[in-house]
Design an enzyme around this catalytic site. Structure first.
Site, PDB file in Angstrom:
ATOM      1  N   LYS A  16       0.841  -1.207   0.000  1.00 39.83           N
ATOM      2  CA  LYS A  16       0.000   0.000   0.000  1.00 39.83           C
ATOM      3  C   LYS A  16       0.874   1.255   0.000  1.00 39.83           C
ATOM      4  CE  LYS A  16      -0.194  -0.461   5.006  1.00 39.83           C
ATOM      5  NZ  LYS A  16      -0.786  -1.267   6.076  1.00 39.83           N
ATOM      6  N   TYR A  39      17.012  29.185   8.550  1.00 42.18           N
ATOM      7  CA  TYR A  39      15.837  29.947   9.012  1.00 42.18           C
ATOM      8  C   TYR A  39      15.749  29.971  10.530  1.00 42.18           C
ATOM      9  CZ  TYR A  39      13.817  29.738   4.289  1.00 42.18           C
ATOM     10  OH  TYR A  39      13.574  29.863   2.946  1.00 42.18           O
TER      11      TYR A  39
HETATM   12  C1  LIG Z   1      -0.103  -2.208   6.728  1.00 45.69           C
HETATM   13  C2  LIG Z   1      -0.749  -3.458   7.164  1.00 45.69           C
HETATM   14  C3  LIG Z   1      -0.013  -4.649   7.274  1.00 45.69           C
HETATM   15  C4  LIG Z   1       1.476  -4.733   7.112  1.00 45.69           C
HETATM   16  O1  LIG Z   1       2.112  -4.309   8.298  1.00 45.69           O
HETATM   17  P1  LIG Z   1       3.689  -4.320   8.451  1.00 45.69           P
HETATM   18  O2  LIG Z   1       3.915  -3.919   9.847  1.00 45.69           O
HETATM   19  O3  LIG Z   1       4.228  -3.325   7.485  1.00 45.69           O
HETATM   20  O4  LIG Z   1       4.181  -5.682   8.139  1.00 45.69           O
HETATM   21  C5  LIG Z   1      -0.716  -5.813   7.561  1.00 45.69           C
HETATM   22  N1  LIG Z   1      -2.045  -5.790   7.759  1.00 45.69           N
HETATM   23  C6  LIG Z   1      -2.777  -4.668   7.686  1.00 45.69           C
HETATM   24  C7  LIG Z   1      -4.241  -4.712   7.928  1.00 45.69           C
HETATM   25  C8  LIG Z   1      -2.147  -3.459   7.404  1.00 45.69           C
HETATM   26  O5  LIG Z   1      -2.876  -2.335   7.355  1.00 45.69           O
END
Ligand SMILES: *Cc1c(COP(=O)(O)O)cnc(C)c1O
Length: 348
Positions: free
Chosen positions: A42, A246
């Site tokens: 994702k 800054y």
């Molecule tokens: C993002 C996500 C994962 C993966 O988690 P990691 O800690 O990156 O391995 C697994 N399950 C769900 C429902 C997620 O949202």
């Protein structure tokens, strides 16, 4: 135009993904869990660049499926040529159902409304259970539907053994009510792998693919797969009492050699690292001086022979996203997702 380092003209920062390290991590995850992997890619593969990461992962036999947050990300994966199953973790909204059908995506149903959207369509789906995550998922309602091909849950506090064990036993009771249907069952994320849940069929992993350790004591031998390099665009001496950047939050306590790197908060270097974090020049630590700005960061070069054009390491084998995140007061996930598209992605 390609330079000796393999970067294109104008790209002053580069994010390199090491194929062999990703392969190593996938194998180690498989070896440890004994289960095929649903690769979570994702948010542009956690900001690493899904165009590079997904085709690499699908070559590996340990990776059986992919998961993304929303339908649009799933469509993008299909357009990249990904043929494996693609789970949509974030459910399905009415305007997305046509694309889900057309692209053969697998929504994860977490709400009665998602079921309504699916209606009578010929779509397979997974069902998500909220066993203590307190986000998406049914609490305990059992769904009777022949189109279900999997069930899942998610740990909210994988570092908390007691609570996670409770979540796992709740999920176990739900899973037993679906027994005998040959469903895919998945719960473990990168951190959750430590529980070696006996009744799941797949693991659902993102972070660990890149060699980032999700917990302090982590039993899987991961290899850091990502490095970010940027270039020094100016080097100079400043006199004692000279302010830096800054807001003049840093003032040179004595004459100093300083440098400016082409990497700022627009590239993903969080402003909270101002006057706190450091970058690396070879093995020399370059302290971040003053406020990080949009496109540039000032670093101390005392004791180095660094010159304009040299490469400086933001993240690498000796310095993971996790290290930087600790200094920034955040988690590696957030830093990774913040690496902007201006930073050129390369597979090596
Ligand atoms: C993002 C996500 C994962 C993966 O988690 P990691 O800690 O990156 O391995 C697994 N399950 C769900 C429902 C997620 O949202």
């Amino acid at each position: 135009m390609i330079t000796k380092e393999g970067t294109c003209l104008g790209c002053r920062s580069v994010l390199r993904i090491d194929r062999s390290a990703v392969r190593h991590n996938v194998r180690e995850i498989y070896r440890f869990s004994g289960k095929k992997i649903i690769a979570v890619v994702k948010s542009d593969a956690y900001g690493m660049g899904v165009r590079f990461v997904a085709p690499l992962l699908r070559e590996l036999e340990e990776v059986e499926a992919f998961a993304v947050a929303c339908t649009e990300e799933g469509v993008f994966l299909r357009e990249l040529g990904i043929k494996e199953e693609i789970l949509i973790l974030g459910g399905v909204l009415p305007e997305e159902i046509e694309a889900v059908k057309e692209y053969g995506l697998t929504p994860v149903v977490s709400d009665p409304e998602h079921l309504k959207v699916i209606g009578k369509e010929d779509i397979k789906f997974h069902v998500n259970y909220d066993t203590g995550m307190g986000r998406l998922g049914f609490i305990e309602e059992i769904i009777e539907d022949p189109r279900i091909t999997g069930i899942m849950s998610h740990l909210s506090s994988p570092a908390d053994r007691e609570f996670s064990t409770e979540q796992i036993s709740r999920f176990s009771r739900i899973v037993s009510r679906y027994r005998g249907r040959g469903l895919k069952v998945h719960l473990e994320s990168s951190a959750g792998l430590i529980y070696r849940v006996p009744f799941t069929t797949h693991v659902r992993v993102g972070l660990a693919l890149y060699g980032e350790r999700p917990l302090r004591d982590y039993p899987i031998n991961l290899e850091s797969a990502v490095s970010i390099l940027t270039r020094l665009i100016s080097v100079k001496e400043v006199p004692k009492g000279h302010p830096i950047s800054y807001g003049r939050t840093f003032v040179a306590p004595e004459p100093m050699k300083i440098g400016v790197v082409a990497f700022g908060y627009a590239d993903g270097l969080m402003k909270s690292l101002s006057n706190r974090g450091y970058l690396l020049y070879g093995s020399s630590r370059l302290p971040i001086l003053g406020n990080i700005t949009m496109d540039m960061t000032v670093v101390g070069l005392e004791g180095t022979r660094a010159k304009v054009g040299d490469w400086v390491t933001v993240v690498g084998k000796e310095r993971t996203f996790g290290d930087l995140a600790r200094e920034a007061g955040t988690i590696p996930y957030e830093l990774m997702c913040n690496v902007s598209s201006r930073v050129k992605r390369e597979l090596i």
